[in-house]
Design a protein around this motif. Sequence first.
Motif, PDB file in Angstrom:
ATOM      1  N   PHE A   1     -57.576  33.039 -24.454  1.00 43.91           N
ATOM      2  CA  PHE A   1     -57.495  31.649 -24.373  1.00 43.91           C
ATOM      3  C   PHE A   1     -58.084  31.163 -23.081  1.00 43.91           C
ATOM      4  CE2 PHE A   1     -54.337  31.870 -27.801  1.00 43.91           C
ATOM      5  CZ  PHE A   1     -54.920  30.759 -28.459  1.00 43.91           C
ATOM      6  N   PHE A   2     -58.158  31.864 -21.988  1.00 43.65           N
ATOM      7  CA  PHE A   2     -58.800  31.453 -20.781  1.00 43.65           C
ATOM      8  C   PHE A   2     -59.927  32.451 -20.553  1.00 43.65           C
ATOM      9  CE2 PHE A   2     -54.223  31.426 -20.798  1.00 43.65           C
ATOM     10  CZ  PHE A   2     -53.919  30.043 -20.297  1.00 43.65           C
ATOM     11  N   GLY A   3     -60.055  33.431 -20.430  1.00 46.82           N
ATOM     12  CA  GLY A   3     -61.391  34.286 -20.338  1.00 46.82           C
ATOM     13  C   GLY A   3     -61.740  34.645 -18.835  1.00 46.82           C
ATOM     14  N   PRO A   4     -62.539  35.756 -18.791  1.00 45.15           N
ATOM     15  CA  PRO A   4     -62.913  36.230 -17.515  1.00 45.15           C
ATOM     16  C   PRO A   4     -63.450  35.201 -16.272  1.00 45.15           C
ATOM     17  CG  PRO A   4     -64.437  37.061 -19.175  1.00 45.15           C
ATOM     18  CD  PRO A   4     -63.279  36.336 -19.946  1.00 45.15           C
ATOM     19  N   GLY A   5     -64.027  34.206 -16.924  1.00 41.40           N
ATOM     20  CA  GLY A   5     -64.682  33.294 -16.068  1.00 41.40           C
ATOM     21  C   GLY A   5     -63.668  32.153 -15.586  1.00 41.40           C
ATOM     22  N   SER A   6     -62.435  32.245 -16.117  1.00 44.91           N
ATOM     23  CA  SER A   6     -61.416  31.242 -15.880  1.00 44.91           C
ATOM     24  C   SER A   6     -60.727  31.443 -14.238  1.00 44.91           C
ATOM     25  CB  SER A   6     -60.190  31.256 -16.872  1.00 44.91           C
ATOM     26  OG  SER A   6     -59.587  32.223 -16.722  1.00 44.91           O
ATOM     27  N   VAL A   7     -60.177  30.616 -13.561  1.00 47.07           N
ATOM     28  CA  VAL A   7     -59.627  30.682 -12.468  1.00 47.07           C
ATOM     29  C   VAL A   7     -58.110  31.312 -12.988  1.00 47.07           C
ATOM     30  CG1 VAL A   7     -58.446  29.421 -10.290  1.00 47.07           C
ATOM     31  CG2 VAL A   7     -60.620  28.513 -11.646  1.00 47.07           C
ATOM     32  N   THR A   8     -57.704  31.074 -13.998  1.00 47.87           N
ATOM     33  CA  THR A   8     -56.433  31.774 -14.184  1.00 47.87           C
ATOM     34  C   THR A   8     -56.341  33.196 -14.284  1.00 47.87           C
ATOM     35  OG1 THR A   8     -55.640  29.767 -15.823  1.00 47.87           O
ATOM     36  CG2 THR A   8     -54.910  32.226 -16.565  1.00 47.87           C
ATOM     37  N   TRP A   9     -57.541  33.627 -14.710  1.00 49.09           N
ATOM     38  CA  TRP A   9     -57.538  35.117 -14.766  1.00 49.09           C
ATOM     39  C   TRP A   9     -57.879  35.786 -13.326  1.00 49.09           C
ATOM     40  CZ3 TRP A   9     -60.514  38.924 -18.528  1.00 49.09           C
ATOM     41  CH2 TRP A   9     -59.812  38.752 -19.585  1.00 49.09           C
TER      42      TRP A   9
END
Length: 283
Positions: A20-28
């Motif tokens: 739902f977020f992915g490696p390009g996200s700030v969340t990761w």
Amino acid sequence: MSGSGFSALDWTEEEDRLGFFGPGSVTWRVHADPVYSIGGLRALLLQALHPVAMDGVARNSVFREEPWQRLTNTAAFVDTLTFGTRREALRVVRRVRGVHRRLGGTEETTGRSYRVDDPDLLLWVHCAQVDSLLDVARRAGVVDDEEADRYVAEQVTAAELIGVDAADVPDSVAALADYFARVRPQLAVTPAARDAWRFVVVPPMPRWVQVLTPARPAWGSLASLAVATLPPWARRLASLPGLAVTDAAATAALRAFRTGLLALPDRARLSPIVRAGLERTAA
């Protein structure tokens, strides 16, 4: 499961693989950083200050009997929600929401009858977690101001997954601050909250662990950092003696902690769920 994009019928295989977020996200980036552990403890302390939400934990979980199991289960849930495939994330969300539907009680100090999955309680838990993980990440230099807003906005998806209407979820740093300003009059240190704080700061450990390993002083350092990074109003509300420290000192200690852990290999500082997500999306 309400909300768009939360059905496997809506995804491509690639979207499922990325989660739902992915490696390009700030969340990761925030959730894979060493300071994430400090943010997680800070979140537990902050969440405990809502009398009704804390009563739900104390009354309906294994917190008292098996506190380490609850910590482990919570960490695995957030890791899977963040780094798992979409199918894996939905599987754990549905399991947790199924349990929550059956739980509730009446909080003694407020007299409020509640269900664990009441939207305002879910929103409180979400916002306390987002604020905590973001605060330590900003202090440690993991994200800048623009990325901080992106992180809060990305986390609206996490709130939707656990059952909160997206329209009610703060989607920026400013909106998050406004939320806490509104909810602060409801907060208090109940006996259940005091027990939770005591566990986080001085958790029970077998005597052999305390004597033969550095677990006690190591945990004490983590807990002290978690307390020190709480908002000043939360520290005043809890009135924990002997843990007062300036924001500047807390930030410096947090950065030193991060530098030390970054020197360790991934296997030593990342959970198997996080490593699996990174490996699955490496291509």
